[in-house]
Scaffold this active site. Structure first.
Site, short mmCIF file in Angstrom:
data_model
loop_
_atom_site.label_atom_id
_atom_site.label_comp_id
_atom_site.label_asym_id
_atom_site.label_seq_id
_atom_site.Cartn_x
_atom_site.Cartn_y
_atom_site.Cartn_z
N PHE A 95 0.86 -1.20 0.00
CA PHE A 95 0.00 0.00 0.00
C PHE A 95 0.89 1.24 0.00
O PHE A 95 1.71 1.40 0.90
CB PHE A 95 -0.84 0.11 1.28
CG PHE A 95 -1.78 -1.02 1.57
CD1 PHE A 95 -3.05 -1.06 1.02
CD2 PHE A 95 -1.40 -2.04 2.43
CE1 PHE A 95 -3.93 -2.08 1.32
CE2 PHE A 95 -2.27 -3.07 2.74
CZ PHE A 95 -3.54 -3.10 2.18
N GLY A 130 7.44 -4.82 2.61
CA GLY A 130 7.53 -3.40 2.87
C GLY A 130 6.25 -2.69 2.45
O GLY A 130 5.31 -3.34 1.97
N ARG A 131 6.22 -1.36 2.68
CA ARG A 131 5.07 -0.54 2.30
C ARG A 131 3.74 -1.20 2.66
O ARG A 131 2.83 -1.26 1.85
CB ARG A 131 5.08 -0.25 0.80
CG ARG A 131 6.13 0.73 0.41
CD ARG A 131 5.90 1.27 -0.98
NE ARG A 131 7.01 2.12 -1.35
CZ ARG A 131 7.18 2.67 -2.53
NH1 ARG A 131 6.29 2.48 -3.49
NH2 ARG A 131 8.20 3.44 -2.79
N SER A 132 3.63 -1.67 3.87
CA SER A 132 2.42 -2.43 4.23
C SER A 132 1.66 -1.81 5.40
O SER A 132 1.30 -2.53 6.32
CB SER A 132 2.82 -3.86 4.58
OG SER A 132 3.54 -4.48 3.56
#
Ligand SMILES: *[C@@H]1O[C@H](CO)[C@@H](O)[C@H](O)[C@H]1NC(C)=O
Ligand SMILES: *[C@@H]1O[C@H](CO)[C@@H](O)[C@H](O)[C@H]1NC(C)=O
Length: 376
Positions: free
Chosen positions: A229, A250-252
């Site tokens: 996300f 990552g980016r979670s």
């Protein structure tokens, strides 16, 4: 004669019945409460990708039923160009579509053009899958330029040039309002599963989705996706509820920009990098009733303001933000949540509709089995 006509009418009834039998299940909770999508427009099944694209993009309120795989993969041909290999040339490594590779190895590659640009969905649409059959392959969906009132439920969006960063996002928001994405499975993307551009997105609920991060090509060359996300909108309002977020690195999320996030009852399972990253002091979130299971690091480098309900005494403080106490999260030992108890962000939730919460243990027993397409 008689037999023929009754067969025909039975056939017609059968088709009408099929479309009518598929309807929105439940209703949005949290920030997208009140979304109606195509409302009571007649349910229609697009016969092919061209009709699907036409119905998604036009100005008519529609209820669109997907009862098969709509495969866009080869529909716009291929593009060739330079790709860079900052993570190496190993079999499972993603490459980046980029002209200048700097110090990274470069090579030529060919990818499917359709994956790189999503379909611009118009306002007042309901997009529903029939059972576990509604699949959009090789192209994502975009919600941009002020579109409002859209429901997407029970479909899968997958296979967007997974070998290449910039190969395709599954779901992209940039200046949208009142959108409910529910029971959607996303898998094997080139870039983000969900991404929010800088233009403000208001009243968004992402619920009961299966973010399937298991992928053939990744930045870690290990089957875990990094591009989960991306939340960087100027003043976005996002409810993240009951999602199953599996095999990410990552980016979670990356929670940044001016985003206001309510993350409730999500289950993160198998993350071998970090969950949260990014942030500046205008990004804010309340995390409650979530579970991080088989997760190495919950908080990467994080600079935003968070309230991550560490225990029952802090849970009661949520009353002023949510109108009720928060649920405590289930966190791995190594997650330091006690430093994320910023209550200065609580007043920012005033005026928004708040999703209900169950306990983290209830989320763990229900969310992984009920998230994604085909679980209604
Ligand atoms: C969406 O539906 C609302 C209510 O019927 C209507 O006022 C609005 O014009 C529609 N929007 C578009 C873009 O068609
Ligand atoms: C933080 O996000 C806001 C909202 O998008 C932006 O205006 C601001 O420039 C960002 N600040 C930094 C230091 O990146």
């Amino acid at each position: 004669m008689k037999i023929t006509s009754s067969l025909i009418s039975a056939g017609l009834l059968g088709i009408a019945h099929l479309a009518a039998a598929v309807s929105v299940s439940g209703s949005a909770e949290g920030f997208a409460t009140g979304v109606t999508g195509g409302g009571d427009a007649d349910a229609q099944i697009p016969s092919d990708i061209d009709e699907l694209k036409e119905w998604l993009t036009d100005d008519t309120a529609r209820v669109i039923i997907l009862d098969k795989e709509y495969d866009f993969t080869e529909s716009e041909g291929t593009t060739s160009g330079t790709v860079c290999a900052p993570w190496g040339n190993g079999d499972g490594c993603q490459k980046i579509i980029q002209d200048d590779c700097g110090d990274s190895p470069s090579s030529q590659a060919t990818w499917y053009t359709a994956g790189t640009t999503g379909i611009d969905v118009g306002s007042n649409k309901t997009i529903l899958g029939d059972g576990d059959k509604g699949i959009i392959k090789g192209k994502g969906l975009r919600f941009r330029n002020g579109v409002t009132n859209i429901i997407v439920q029970n479909i899968q969006i997958s296979d967007l040039n997974p070998g290449y960063v910039w190969g395709g996002d599954a779901i992209y928001f940039d200046g949208s309002d009142l959108i409910w994405i529910d029971h959607v499975t996303t898998a094997r993307t080139g870039r983000q599963h969900y991404t929010f551009g800088f233009d403000t997105n208001t009243r968004i609920t992402l619920s009961n989705n299966f973010v399937d991060g298991e992928t053939t090509y990744s930045t870690g060359c290990d089957g875990y996706t990094y591009w989960t996300f991306e939340m960087v909108g100027d003043a976005d309002e996002i409810t993240l509820q009951n999602n199953y977020i599996y095999m990410t690195s990552g980016r979670s999320p990356a929670l940044s920009g001016g985003t206001l996030l309510h993350a409730v009852n999500n289950v993160w399972d198998k993350n071998n990098g970090h969950v949260l990253e990014g942030g500046n002091s205008s990004a804010r979130g309340i995390f409650e009733g979530n579970v991080w299971q088989d997760v190495t690091t919950v908080f990467g480098e994080y600079a935003g303001r968070l309230f991550v309900t560490p225990d029952s005494s802090s849970a009661s403080e949520c009353q002023s933000a949510l109108g009720r106490a928060c649920e405590v999260n289930t966190v791995p030992d190594q997650a330091i949540v006690s430093s994320y108890t910023d209550i200065s962000l609580f007043s920012d939730f005033s005026g928004l509709t708040i999703a209900p919460a169950t306990s983290a243990s209830e989320a763990l027993s229900s969310v992984p089995n009920n998230a994604g397409m085909g679980k209604l």
